[in-house]
Design a protein around this motif. Sequence first.
Motif, PDB file in Angstrom:
ATOM      1  N   ALA A  15     -60.000 139.666  23.392  1.00  0.00           N
ATOM      2  CA  ALA A  15     -59.632 138.549  24.153  1.00  0.00           C
ATOM      3  C   ALA A  15     -58.279 138.696  24.995  1.00  0.00           C
ATOM      4  O   ALA A  15     -57.935 138.446  26.053  1.00  0.00           O
ATOM      5  CB  ALA A  15     -59.228 137.224  23.187  1.00  0.00           C
ATOM      6  N   GLU A  16     -57.438 139.636  24.470  1.00  0.00           N
ATOM      7  CA  GLU A  16     -56.281 140.157  25.279  1.00  0.00           C
ATOM      8  C   GLU A  16     -56.570 140.644  26.449  1.00  0.00           C
ATOM      9  O   GLU A  16     -55.836 140.582  27.357  1.00  0.00           O
ATOM     10  CB  GLU A  16     -55.301 140.883  24.400  1.00  0.00           C
ATOM     11  CG  GLU A  16     -53.945 141.255  24.962  1.00  0.00           C
ATOM     12  CD  GLU A  16     -53.223 142.080  24.247  1.00  0.00           C
ATOM     13  OE1 GLU A  16     -52.176 141.942  24.137  1.00  0.00           O
ATOM     14  OE2 GLU A  16     -53.430 143.117  23.494  1.00  0.00           O
ATOM     15  N   GLU A  17     -57.792 141.330  26.740  1.00  0.00           N
ATOM     16  CA  GLU A  17     -58.057 142.295  27.769  1.00  0.00           C
ATOM     17  C   GLU A  17     -58.858 141.316  28.743  1.00  0.00           C
ATOM     18  O   GLU A  17     -59.107 141.836  29.620  1.00  0.00           O
ATOM     19  CB  GLU A  17     -59.076 143.444  27.175  1.00  0.00           C
ATOM     20  CG  GLU A  17     -58.364 144.455  26.191  1.00  0.00           C
ATOM     21  CD  GLU A  17     -57.088 145.048  26.865  1.00  0.00           C
ATOM     22  OE1 GLU A  17     -56.941 145.193  28.213  1.00  0.00           O
ATOM     23  OE2 GLU A  17     -56.067 145.037  26.104  1.00  0.00           O
ATOM     24  N   LEU A  18     -59.106 140.129  28.529  1.00  0.00           N
ATOM     25  CA  LEU A  18     -59.698 139.268  29.457  1.00  0.00           C
ATOM     26  C   LEU A  18     -59.051 139.019  30.546  1.00  0.00           C
ATOM     27  O   LEU A  18     -57.842 138.751  30.555  1.00  0.00           O
ATOM     28  CB  LEU A  18     -60.149 137.934  28.806  1.00  0.00           C
ATOM     29  CG  LEU A  18     -61.209 137.971  27.640  1.00  0.00           C
ATOM     30  CD1 LEU A  18     -61.264 136.443  27.143  1.00  0.00           C
ATOM     31  CD2 LEU A  18     -62.393 138.633  28.038  1.00  0.00           C
ATOM     32  N   PRO A  19     -59.644 139.021  31.740  1.00  0.00           N
ATOM     33  CA  PRO A  19     -58.910 138.465  32.954  1.00  0.00           C
ATOM     34  C   PRO A  19     -58.406 137.210  32.995  1.00  0.00           C
ATOM     35  O   PRO A  19     -58.548 136.283  32.301  1.00  0.00           O
ATOM     36  CB  PRO A  19     -59.816 138.532  34.031  1.00  0.00           C
ATOM     37  CG  PRO A  19     -61.176 138.469  33.553  1.00  0.00           C
ATOM     38  CD  PRO A  19     -61.181 139.089  32.076  1.00  0.00           C
ATOM     39  N   ASP A  21     -58.368 134.210  34.644  1.00  0.00           N
ATOM     40  CA  ASP A  21     -58.787 133.474  35.514  1.00  0.00           C
ATOM     41  C   ASP A  21     -59.475 132.241  35.072  1.00  0.00           C
ATOM     42  O   ASP A  21     -59.795 131.479  35.764  1.00  0.00           O
ATOM     43  CB  ASP A  21     -59.982 134.245  35.961  1.00  0.00           C
ATOM     44  CG  ASP A  21     -60.925 134.840  35.093  1.00  0.00           C
ATOM     45  OD1 ASP A  21     -60.978 134.220  34.003  1.00  0.00           O
ATOM     46  OD2 ASP A  21     -61.854 135.480  35.371  1.00  0.00           O
ATOM     47  N   ASP A  22     -58.858 131.773  33.809  1.00  0.00           N
ATOM     48  CA  ASP A  22     -59.184 130.466  33.061  1.00  0.00           C
ATOM     49  C   ASP A  22     -60.815 130.285  33.036  1.00  0.00           C
ATOM     50  O   ASP A  22     -61.485 129.230  33.194  1.00  0.00           O
ATOM     51  CB  ASP A  22     -58.607 129.519  33.722  1.00  0.00           C
ATOM     52  CG  ASP A  22     -58.397 128.246  32.865  1.00  0.00           C
ATOM     53  OD1 ASP A  22     -58.002 128.510  31.566  1.00  0.00           O
ATOM     54  OD2 ASP A  22     -58.657 127.227  33.486  1.00  0.00           O
ATOM     55  N   ALA A  23     -61.496 131.462  33.073  1.00  0.00           N
ATOM     56  CA  ALA A  23     -62.959 131.440  33.268  1.00  0.00           C
ATOM     57  C   ALA A  23     -63.562 131.794  31.489  1.00  0.00           C
ATOM     58  O   ALA A  23     -62.612 132.424  30.888  1.00  0.00           O
ATOM     59  CB  ALA A  23     -63.841 132.341  34.106  1.00  0.00           C
ATOM     60  N   MET A  24     -64.575 131.364  31.335  1.00  0.00           N
ATOM     61  CA  MET A  24     -65.208 131.729  29.866  1.00  0.00           C
ATOM     62  C   MET A  24     -65.785 133.307  29.935  1.00  0.00           C
ATOM     63  O   MET A  24     -66.387 133.477  31.085  1.00  0.00           O
ATOM     64  CB  MET A  24     -66.178 130.751  29.614  1.00  0.00           C
ATOM     65  CG  MET A  24     -65.672 129.386  29.257  1.00  0.00           C
ATOM     66  SD  MET A  24     -67.065 128.154  29.039  1.00  0.00           S
ATOM     67  CE  MET A  24     -67.472 127.667  30.629  1.00  0.00           C
ATOM     68  N   GLY A  48     -55.514 127.923  16.741  1.00  0.00           N
ATOM     69  CA  GLY A  48     -54.680 127.917  17.828  1.00  0.00           C
ATOM     70  C   GLY A  48     -54.322 129.206  18.486  1.00  0.00           C
ATOM     71  O   GLY A  48     -53.444 129.553  19.319  1.00  0.00           O
ATOM     72  N   PHE A  49     -55.125 130.226  18.090  1.00  0.00           N
ATOM     73  CA  PHE A  49     -55.060 131.598  18.657  1.00  0.00           C
ATOM     74  C   PHE A  49     -55.490 131.921  19.810  1.00  0.00           C
ATOM     75  O   PHE A  49     -55.196 132.725  20.749  1.00  0.00           O
ATOM     76  CB  PHE A  49     -55.594 132.673  17.872  1.00  0.00           C
ATOM     77  CG  PHE A  49     -54.643 132.771  16.670  1.00  0.00           C
ATOM     78  CD1 PHE A  49     -53.538 132.270  16.413  1.00  0.00           C
ATOM     79  CD2 PHE A  49     -55.239 133.424  15.321  1.00  0.00           C
ATOM     80  CE1 PHE A  49     -52.914 132.362  15.268  1.00  0.00           C
ATOM     81  CE2 PHE A  49     -54.764 133.239  14.221  1.00  0.00           C
ATOM     82  CZ  PHE A  49     -53.380 132.887  14.217  1.00  0.00           C
ATOM     83  N   LYS A  67     -61.445 131.914  26.549  1.00  0.00           N
ATOM     84  CA  LYS A  67     -60.959 131.963  27.936  1.00  0.00           C
ATOM     85  C   LYS A  67     -59.730 132.782  28.053  1.00  0.00           C
ATOM     86  O   LYS A  67     -59.270 133.547  28.908  1.00  0.00           O
ATOM     87  CB  LYS A  67     -60.541 130.630  28.387  1.00  0.00           C
ATOM     88  CG  LYS A  67     -61.956 129.862  28.530  1.00  0.00           C
ATOM     89  CD  LYS A  67     -61.853 128.242  28.560  1.00  0.00           C
ATOM     90  CE  LYS A  67     -60.757 127.778  29.827  1.00  0.00           C
ATOM     91  NZ  LYS A  67     -60.972 126.195  30.024  1.00  0.00           N
ATOM     92  N   ARG A  68     -58.876 132.432  27.038  1.00  0.00           N
ATOM     93  CA  ARG A  68     -57.690 133.059  27.112  1.00  0.00           C
ATOM     94  C   ARG A  68     -56.960 133.356  25.610  1.00  0.00           C
ATOM     95  O   ARG A  68     -57.044 132.302  24.791  1.00  0.00           O
ATOM     96  CB  ARG A  68     -56.514 132.690  27.981  1.00  0.00           C
ATOM     97  CG  ARG A  68     -56.084 131.258  27.858  1.00  0.00           C
ATOM     98  CD  ARG A  68     -55.088 130.880  28.707  1.00  0.00           C
ATOM     99  NE  ARG A  68     -54.674 129.361  28.198  1.00  0.00           N
ATOM    100  CZ  ARG A  68     -53.797 129.043  27.331  1.00  0.00           C
ATOM    101  NH1 ARG A  68     -52.858 130.324  26.846  1.00  0.00           N
ATOM    102  NH2 ARG A  68     -53.405 128.155  26.986  1.00  0.00           N
TER     103      ARG A  68
END
Length: 119
Positions: A15-19, A21-24, A48-49, A67-68
């Motif tokens: 998840a840390e590598e996700l862009p 962009d607030d997308a799923m 809460g992570f 998402k983030r």
Amino acid sequence: MKRDMNLIRAVLIEAEELPDDDAMHDIFVEGFSDTEISNHVRLCDEAGFLDAEDLTMMDGVCCWKPKRLTYEGHEFLDGIRSDTVWEKAKALTLKSTGTLTIEGLKFALPHVLKALIGA
């Protein structure tokens, strides 16, 4: 489904590598099914992570998408990122409590880090 703390760690790392962009997004962890990953994304959201969305349909198949990372997720991941710290924190938690929990790991991490630093 049993909670797998190694999968929780892997989900946070992915998840840390996700862009930002607030997308799923879909994430993949080798050796785990989409359902196992989705269930652990849900657990990370509940802890809460992660900020994640529940896309589960009427068929009941769990479908959670991250998402983030949240601030709490970044803090926890920074503590468990190192394989050495992760293994020592797990061992200390299991030795002390007989079980592996998020709260136990959070308590063990400062002791492991202090021992590794030599303070």
